[in-house]
Enzyme design. Structure first.
Site, mmCIF file in Angstrom:
data_model
loop_
_atom_site.group_PDB
_atom_site.id
_atom_site.type_symbol
_atom_site.label_atom_id
_atom_site.label_comp_id
_atom_site.label_asym_id
_atom_site.label_seq_id
_atom_site.Cartn_x
_atom_site.Cartn_y
_atom_site.Cartn_z
ATOM 1 N N HIS A 6 0.832 -1.208 0.000
ATOM 2 C CA HIS A 6 0.000 0.000 0.000
ATOM 3 C C HIS A 6 0.866 1.258 0.000
ATOM 4 O O HIS A 6 1.570 1.537 0.962
ATOM 5 C CB HIS A 6 -0.887 -0.023 1.250
ATOM 6 N N HIS A 48 -0.887 10.727 -2.366
ATOM 7 C CA HIS A 48 -2.241 10.351 -1.959
ATOM 8 C C HIS A 48 -3.190 11.536 -1.857
ATOM 9 O O HIS A 48 -4.298 11.504 -2.382
ATOM 10 C CB HIS A 48 -2.216 9.616 -0.615
#
Length: 239
Positions: A6, A48
């Site tokens: 991730h 992100h």
């Protein structure tokens, strides 16, 4: 159980940096997950958030800064002094890192807050440039983006991201024509996810960092987990 890192190996390295992806590339895992936004000059950058302040020493929205401006900031020091000077990577730089490995690349298109017109075409162009179209998964919480990708390149695997559970996932997935569901770990053990698995849909779960949770998902038949804890999960499923 297949394992995806991730934002790279983000438990031990600053997320979405080349240091994090380079570390993930050294493990025998299925692939990595990353997030892309568009800069002011329409460059695909891997980060992100819509803003840069959480993971850099700068401020502002990605969409309001050029790639040159984004590259001026430090994206590593917030995580640890030894990562000082880590730059924001472009999607191309990350793809180049994995070009000669066997890892799959899960590109999450971050259009859930701002709509970056044409971002789907740009992502596909980069994947084609590095001959990684067949190894790619394109995911998004913006399911319209998923539909646009499928229209442009039907052969590319797509995944619809869900932060909450939906009652009839199989029907919805058939309507959306996505290839996989990426669901939050909070809801992955609920009945609708079991039903989707029984109906033959690919289900990957994020963000799974606890061993007991990972084992429960494996027992359920989930296809993959997306985790910050790469080494922990590799060790768990190698034993």
């Amino acid at each position: 159980m297949k394992i995806y890192a991730h934002r790279g190996y983000s438990a031990r390295y600053p997320e979405n940096t080349l240091a994090s992806f380079r570390a993930a590339a050294s493990y025998p895992i299925e692939g990595v997950e990353l997030d892309v936004h568009l800069s002011k000059d329409r460059e695909l950058v891997v980060i992100h958030d819509e803003t840069i302040q959480r993971t850099s020493n700068g401020n502002g929205f990605v969409k309001d800064l050029t790639l040159q401006q984004l590259k001026q900031y430090d994206y590593g020091s917030w995580f640890g002094k030894k990562f000082k000077g880590e730059p924001i990577p472009t999607l191309g730089e990350v793809l180049q890192l994995f070009q000669h490995t066997k890892h799959r690349i899960n590109v999450e298109i971050k259009t859930d807050r701002f709509v970056y017109g044409g971002i789907e075409e740009l992502v596909l162009k980069e994947l084609i440039k590095y001959s990684m179209l067949e190894r790619a998964i394109i995911s998004s919480f913006d399911h319209e983006a998923i539909k646009r990708v499928k229209k442009l390149k039907p052969e590319v695997e797509t995944a619809a991201l869900f932060s909450n559970i939906i009652l009839q996932p199989s029907e919805y997935m058939k309507h959306l024509q996505a290839d996989a569901m990426h669901v939050s770990g909070y809801y992955a053990l609920r009945k609708p996810v079991r039903m989707a698995l029984e109906d033959g849909f690919i289900v990957r779960v994020y963000t799974v960092n606890r061993e007991d949770h990972a084992l429960a998902l494996a027992s359920l038949g989930v296809h993959a987990i997306i985790t910050n804890e790469v080494e922990k999960m590799v060790t768990l499923f190698q034993n």
